[in-house]
Structures are given as structure tokens and as C-alpha cells.
Design a protein around this motif. Structure first.
Motif, PDB file in Angstrom:
ATOM      1  N   ALA A 233       0.828  -1.207   0.000  1.00 35.96           N
ATOM      2  CA  ALA A 233       0.000   0.000   0.000  1.00 35.96           C
ATOM      3  C   ALA A 233       0.862   1.256   0.000  1.00 35.96           C
ATOM      4  N   GLY A 234       0.527   2.182  -0.890  1.00 35.21           N
ATOM      5  CA  GLY A 234       1.187   3.487  -0.907  1.00 35.21           C
ATOM      6  C   GLY A 234       2.453   3.582  -1.732  1.00 35.21           C
ATOM      7  N   THR A 235       3.170   2.469  -1.942  1.00 38.26           N
ATOM      8  CA  THR A 235       4.452   2.534  -2.665  1.00 38.26           C
ATOM      9  C   THR A 235       4.379   1.913  -4.068  1.00 38.26           C
ATOM     10  N   GLY A 236       3.435   1.030  -4.276  1.00 37.81           N
ATOM     11  CA  GLY A 236       3.346   0.338  -5.565  1.00 37.81           C
ATOM     12  C   GLY A 236       4.305  -0.821  -5.673  1.00 37.81           C
ATOM     13  N   ALA A 237       5.116  -1.062  -4.615  1.00 36.92           N
ATOM     14  CA  ALA A 237       6.053  -2.184  -4.633  1.00 36.92           C
ATOM     15  C   ALA A 237       5.290  -3.496  -4.492  1.00 36.92           C
ATOM     16  N   LEU A 238       5.907  -4.558  -4.990  1.00 32.30           N
ATOM     17  CA  LEU A 238       5.294  -5.880  -4.914  1.00 32.30           C
ATOM     18  C   LEU A 238       5.932  -6.683  -3.781  1.00 32.30           C
ATOM     19  N   ILE A 239       5.091  -7.361  -3.032  1.00 35.11           N
ATOM     20  CA  ILE A 239       5.571  -8.230  -1.956  1.00 35.11           C
ATOM     21  C   ILE A 239       5.409  -9.670  -2.435  1.00 35.11           C
ATOM     22  N   ILE A 240       6.551 -10.323  -2.663  1.00 36.79           N
ATOM     23  CA  ILE A 240       6.550 -11.661  -3.266  1.00 36.79           C
ATOM     24  C   ILE A 240       7.125 -12.645  -2.257  1.00 36.79           C
ATOM     25  N   THR A 241       6.349 -13.670  -1.940  1.00 34.84           N
ATOM     26  CA  THR A 241       6.812 -14.686  -1.000  1.00 34.84           C
ATOM     27  C   THR A 241       6.826 -16.047  -1.681  1.00 34.84           C
ATOM     28  N   ILE A 242       7.999 -16.684  -1.650  1.00 34.66           N
ATOM     29  CA  ILE A 242       8.141 -18.061  -2.123  1.00 34.66           C
ATOM     30  C   ILE A 242       8.947 -18.802  -1.068  1.00 34.66           C
ATOM     31  N   GLY A 243       8.344 -19.830  -0.475  1.00 34.77           N
ATOM     32  CA  GLY A 243       9.016 -20.553   0.592  1.00 34.77           C
ATOM     33  C   GLY A 243       9.252 -19.656   1.794  1.00 34.77           C
ATOM     34  N   LYS A 244      10.487 -19.621   2.269  1.00 28.49           N
ATOM     35  CA  LYS A 244      10.816 -18.832   3.463  1.00 28.49           C
ATOM     36  C   LYS A 244      11.344 -17.442   3.125  1.00 28.49           C
ATOM     37  N   LYS A 245      11.331 -17.083   1.843  1.00 31.58           N
ATOM     38  CA  LYS A 245      11.889 -15.782   1.422  1.00 31.58           C
ATOM     39  C   LYS A 245      10.775 -14.852   0.957  1.00 31.58           C
ATOM     40  N   THR A 246      10.865 -13.609   1.407  1.00 33.44           N
ATOM     41  CA  THR A 246       9.936 -12.570   0.966  1.00 33.44           C
ATOM     42  C   THR A 246      10.734 -11.431   0.362  1.00 33.44           C
ATOM     43  N   ALA A 247      10.436 -11.128  -0.898  1.00 34.20           N
ATOM     44  CA  ALA A 247      11.133 -10.049  -1.603  1.00 34.20           C
ATOM     45  C   ALA A 247      10.153  -8.910  -1.840  1.00 34.20           C
ATOM     46  N   VAL A 248      10.613  -7.691  -1.564  1.00 31.03           N
ATOM     47  CA  VAL A 248       9.829  -6.490  -1.861  1.00 31.03           C
ATOM     48  C   VAL A 248      10.522  -5.786  -3.020  1.00 31.03           C
ATOM     49  N   LEU A 282      15.849 -15.782  -9.469  1.00 25.40           N
ATOM     50  CA  LEU A 282      15.208 -16.780  -8.611  1.00 25.40           C
ATOM     51  C   LEU A 282      16.103 -17.210  -7.446  1.00 25.40           C
ATOM     52  N   THR A 283      17.410 -17.276  -7.713  1.00 22.64           N
ATOM     53  CA  THR A 283      18.325 -17.717  -6.645  1.00 22.64           C
ATOM     54  C   THR A 283      18.578 -16.632  -5.612  1.00 22.64           C
ATOM     55  N   PRO A 284      19.023 -15.415  -5.980  1.00 22.56           N
ATOM     56  CA  PRO A 284      19.275 -14.400  -4.944  1.00 22.56           C
ATOM     57  C   PRO A 284      18.015 -13.914  -4.228  1.00 22.56           C
ATOM     58  N   LEU A 285      16.880 -13.910  -4.900  1.00 26.05           N
ATOM     59  CA  LEU A 285      15.658 -13.404  -4.276  1.00 26.05           C
ATOM     60  C   LEU A 285      14.951 -14.466  -3.434  1.00 26.05           C
ATOM     61  N   PHE A 286      14.930 -15.712  -3.932  1.00 22.24           N
ATOM     62  CA  PHE A 286      14.121 -16.729  -3.266  1.00 22.24           C
ATOM     63  C   PHE A 286      14.888 -17.994  -2.887  1.00 22.24           C
ATOM     64  N   GLY A 287      16.205 -17.972  -3.137  1.00 20.11           N
ATOM     65  CA  GLY A 287      17.024 -19.129  -2.758  1.00 20.11           C
ATOM     66  C   GLY A 287      16.718 -20.366  -3.557  1.00 20.11           C
ATOM     67  N   LEU A 288      16.274 -20.184  -4.806  1.00 19.42           N
ATOM     68  CA  LEU A 288      15.896 -21.319  -5.646  1.00 19.42           C
ATOM     69  C   LEU A 288      16.992 -21.617  -6.676  1.00 19.42           C
ATOM     70  N   PRO A 289      17.805 -22.651  -6.475  1.00 22.34           N
ATOM     71  CA  PRO A 289      18.761 -23.046  -7.521  1.00 22.34           C
ATOM     72  C   PRO A 289      18.005 -23.672  -8.687  1.00 22.34           C
ATOM     73  N   PHE A 290      18.532 -23.491  -9.905  1.00 23.46           N
ATOM     74  CA  PHE A 290      17.837 -24.014 -11.079  1.00 23.46           C
ATOM     75  C   PHE A 290      18.839 -24.270 -12.194  1.00 23.46           C
ATOM     76  N   THR A 291      18.387 -25.010 -13.194  1.00 22.27           N
ATOM     77  CA  THR A 291      19.137 -25.154 -14.436  1.00 22.27           C
ATOM     78  C   THR A 291      18.205 -24.777 -15.582  1.00 22.27           C
ATOM     79  N   TRP A 292      18.768 -24.159 -16.614  1.00 19.77           N
ATOM     80  CA  TRP A 292      17.979 -23.691 -17.761  1.00 19.77           C
ATOM     81  C   TRP A 292      18.289 -24.560 -18.966  1.00 19.77           C
TER      82      TRP A 292
END
Length: 301
Positions: A233-248, A282-292
């Protein structure tokens, strides 16, 4: 007939005043036609990778289509390097065995895109059709690049003279080959999916490829990964939660706060009203390792 011969004929058969006008129009037309051809070919690129026997067609910085091809019986037969496509011929005869152009028995098919290789000026090496569709994908030619007839019929009208053709043997992806040869890639959309716990989860909204980076649609990706998303509210930022990590994260910015700590990231992007974030985040924000997997357009978690 050469341009000089055309001018000579005009001067012979028309009064001087009319001849001057006709010559001027002819030269002006040639000038504009040449400029248009150069402009159109400069944004196009063809890559032939002999390792995979695939041909990629790029236009305006985007991958348009990839085709299977056949190349030389031995590695040395199909030359490697950067060449210009200088000749376009429909129904070229097969002179060696005196087979007319357009004949179903003609091994050149009915479309010929001749390459300027070692001063042959499009007469020896080419991208062309075939009279044996089962040969495509194999190493069977005397040096030319064969395509399925339907494929070269699709490609032929789209290619202007002087289009650059890169022929190589490489383990790189087509985009990496293009960039290595100085071709500037733009953005393109591809079908994508996540693979989680062995289950493939297709993404409805395509992934974005731009400058060799992958971007994923934020809202749909968060949902598929079992997370939640809401707006601050008020900032327009997004609050994203995946697992134990929350990124604003504020849309289009290069920063996010992850569990209260600021993290640098590549800027998110807006595409058709949807917010995309870099796959690498995905990794720095939510700690999700992946391969592409670029070939399958899949993110394996």
C-alpha cells in the motif's frame, strides 16, 4: 543486360531530351532498389551449424525459425565462414547431368540461394532444395546445404541478396553463434515451463529472451511455484513470497529487499502490461537453484 548497355540503347532509340529523362529515372530506381535491398538484408542473418545440421533464420534481431538441413559428406566439403547470399534462382538446371530446372529429378530442387564463396559468386555453393527428402538432416551433399522443399519455399521470398550466412561447426546455441559473429539480438518470446519435482508445469504467458537473457512472467511464475504476491500500500512495490523468502520489489527497478536485506538484480521489465523478472533472480531473491534448458525452454528446479 548491364546498366551501361541499357543506357546505350535508350540513347540510340529515343530523342535526346526523352533519353535523359529515362536514364535519370532508371538510375534513380536502381539507387532506391539497391538501398532497400541492403537495408533489408542488413537486419537478417542465416546460421548453418554443421554439428547439428540445423539452419537458423534471424530477422530484426529475432530468431524466426530453425530448419533441418543436409551438409557435406565430409567436414571439408561445406565451407565454413561468413559469406554473402548473392544469387537467387528459381528452377536452376542441374548442368552436370543436363536435368532441366523444375524437373522432379533435379537434385537442386527448384530454389537456389547462391553463396559467394572463394570467388564462385553463387554458382557453386548454395542453400537449395532437393529431390530426396530423406537426405535432410544427414551428411550427404557435395558441399551445398540442402533443405526440405517446403522449407526453402518458405525461406526463399524472405531472403534479400547480400544477406549474411554464417556456416560453422559449433556446440554453442544459435543465439550465442549469432552474438559471437557480431549480430545484435533483440527480444523474442518463447514457450516456457518449470520442471518441479519431475513434473512439467507449462507457463501460459511466454518467456522473454532478450540479449541472451531469460525473463519470466512474475505473477504466473509465483503462482506455479506455490508462492504469493501482493502490492504494498502506498508505494506500488510488490511483496513476493516463495518458501521462506519474501522479496519487496518495485517494478522496473534494479533492487529488491529480501527478508529486509537489499539485493541487487537486473531490472524487471514490463511486456504487454505484464511484469517480467530475470530468471537469474530466482536464486538471490528466493534461494531457488535451477538449471535452464534452452532447447526445451524449461527451468528445472
Amino acid at each position: 543486360m548491364s546498366q551501361r548497355e541499357q543506357v546505350s540503347r535508350i540513347q540510340t532509340y529515343f530523342p535526346k531530351s526523352i533519353a535523359l529523362i529515362l536514364v535519370f529515372v532508371m538510375l534513380l530506381t536502381a539507387c532506391f532498389t539497391g538501398s532497400a535491398a541492403a537495408a533489408s538484408s542488413s537486419s537478417d542473418l542465416i546460421i548453418v551449424n554443421k554439428k547439428t545440421n540445423k539452419l537458423a533464420y534471424y530477422s530484426d534481431g529475432k530468431l524466426v525459425k530453425i530448419f533441418p538441413v543436409a551438409t557435406g559428406k565430409t567436414k571439408s566439403l561445406t565451407p565454413e565462414g561468413s559469406f554473402k547470399m548473392v544469387v537467387k534462382i528459381k528452377n536452376r538446371p542441374y548442368y552436370k547431368e543436363k536435368i532441366p530446372g523444375g524437373d522432379p529429378a533435379n537434385p537442386l530442387g527448384d530454389r537456389w540461394l547462391g553463396l559467394e564463396v572463394n570467388d564462385t559468386y553463387g554458382t557453386t555453393y548454395a542453400i537449395h532444395g532437393n529431390n530426396n527428402e530423406s537426405s535432410i538432416g544427414k551428411y550427404v551433399s557435395a558441399g551445398c546445404i540442402r533443405m526440405h522443399n517446403d522449407d526453402i519455399h518458405w525461406l526463399y521470398p524472405k531472403i534479400a541478396k547480400n544477406t549474411r550466412v554464417i556456416i560453422t561447426t559449433s556446440g554453442l546455441e544459435m543465439a550465442a553463434i549469432a552474438e559471437k559473429n557480431g549480430y545484435r539480438l533483440g527480444s523474442t518470446m518463447i514457450a516456457g515451463a518449470f520442471v518441479k519435482g519431475g513434473e512439467k508445469l507449462p507457463v501460459k504467458n511466454s518467456f522473454l529472451l532478450e540479449d541472451s537473457r531469460v525473463y519470466i512472467p512474475l505473477s504466473e511464475s509465483v503462482k506455479l511455484l506455490g508462492g504469493s504476491l501482493m502490492q504494498e500500500a502506498g508505494t506500488g512495490a510488490l511483496i513476493i513470497t516463495i518458501g521462506k523468502k519474501t522479496a519487496v520489489h518495485k517494478p522496473l527497478s534494479t533492487k529488491a529487499k529480501v527478508n529486509g536485506k537489499t539485493v541487487e538484480m537486473l531490472a524487471s521489465k514490463s511486456v504487454d502490461g505484464r511484469l517480467y523478472i530475470p530468471l537469474g533472480s530466482l536464486t538471490p531473491l528466493f534461494g531457488l537453484p535451477f538449471t535452464w534448458n534452452a532447447k526445451e525452454g524449461a527451468v528445472k528446479l
